[in-house]
Design a protein around this motif. Structure first.
Motif, short mmCIF file in Angstrom:
data_model
loop_
_atom_site.label_atom_id
_atom_site.label_comp_id
_atom_site.label_asym_id
_atom_site.label_seq_id
_atom_site.Cartn_x
_atom_site.Cartn_y
_atom_site.Cartn_z
N LEU A 199 -15.30 -41.77 -2.97
CA LEU A 199 -14.69 -43.07 -2.75
C LEU A 199 -14.58 -43.32 -1.26
O LEU A 199 -14.24 -42.42 -0.50
N ASP A 220 -9.24 -45.95 7.40
CA ASP A 220 -10.20 -45.67 6.33
C ASP A 220 -10.28 -44.17 6.08
O ASP A 220 -9.85 -43.36 6.91
N TYR A 250 -8.79 -51.60 0.07
CA TYR A 250 -10.13 -51.83 -0.48
C TYR A 250 -10.75 -50.48 -0.81
O TYR A 250 -10.54 -49.51 -0.08
N TRP A 251 -11.54 -50.43 -1.87
CA TRP A 251 -12.22 -49.18 -2.24
C TRP A 251 -13.63 -49.47 -2.72
O TRP A 251 -13.90 -50.53 -3.28
N ASP A 252 -14.52 -48.54 -2.42
CA ASP A 252 -15.90 -48.57 -2.89
C ASP A 252 -16.16 -47.25 -3.60
O ASP A 252 -16.01 -46.18 -3.01
N LEU A 293 -22.96 -49.39 -7.17
CA LEU A 293 -21.77 -49.29 -6.33
C LEU A 293 -20.73 -50.26 -6.87
O LEU A 293 -21.03 -51.43 -7.12
N SER A 312 -16.94 -51.97 -6.30
CA SER A 312 -15.95 -52.24 -5.27
C SER A 312 -14.74 -52.92 -5.88
O SER A 312 -14.84 -53.56 -6.92
N LYS A 329 -10.20 -53.97 -4.88
CA LYS A 329 -9.06 -53.89 -3.97
C LYS A 329 -7.77 -53.96 -4.75
O LYS A 329 -7.73 -54.52 -5.84
#
Length: 174
Positions: free
Chosen positions: A82, A104, A144-146, A154, A156, A158
């Motif tokens: 992540l 981050d 936010y996350w990926d 992918l 994504s 938040k």
């Protein structure tokens, strides 16, 4: 009738078709098992200093925050890692949406996916506006996350922030 090379080619082609079919099923299924994580950012302190930069006065914001995010629900058998970021979002007269990354991290295991950090400062990234001054700005802070899978797309998202923090007047420290 068929020689050994033709039979080996047919078996190999069938095996590759089955393998790619499984990979496609994995990629599609992992989109449906991702749930929404729980996370929040609490801003403790926000200071603005004026600096003379290239013969112009520019405001820099320095923030101290607490991060509490449980991202363990994002980890499953197809999660490689992540990428998580705390982002400040605000609106100014000249721009409708401004986004600044404050912090981050890359998380590679489910055991590390519950982030609980106190008094985190934005030392890695500068918090500065596109204009020289922030003015009367109210910012929202979101996580936010990926999700980067082993196989597939992918994903994504938040966590919505409910906290709005107003910028104080600058301290005029040079």
């Amino acid at each position: 009738m068929y020689n050994l090379a033709q039979r080996a080619n047919a078996i190999f082609a069938f095996a590759m078709t089955v393998q790619f079919g499984l990979l496609l099923a994995i990629a599609i299924s992992s989109l449906y098992i991702t749930s929404n994580p729980i996370g929040k950012v609490d801003v403790n302190e926000l200071n603005i200093w004026l600096y003379n930069y290239d013969n112009k006065e520019t405001e820099f914001a320095f923030i101290e925050m607490n991060i509490d995010a449980d991202l363990t629900s994002l980890f499953n058998w197809n999660t490689k890692q992540l990428f998580v970021a705390v982002v400040a979002e605000y609106e100014t007269k000249s721009h409708e949406l401004n986004q600044v990354v404050l912090w981050d991290s890359i998380i590679q295991s489910k055991e590390d996916a519950h982030i609980k950090e106190d008094k985190v400062r934005n030392e890695k990234y500068e918090f500065v506006d596109i204009t020289p001054k922030f003015g009367e700005v109210k910012a929202n802070y979101s996580i936010y996350w990926d999700l980067m899978p082993y196989v597939g797309f992918l994903v994504s998202g938040k966590t919505e922030s409910i906290q709005t923090f107003s910028f104080p007047a600058p301290n005029n420290n040079n």
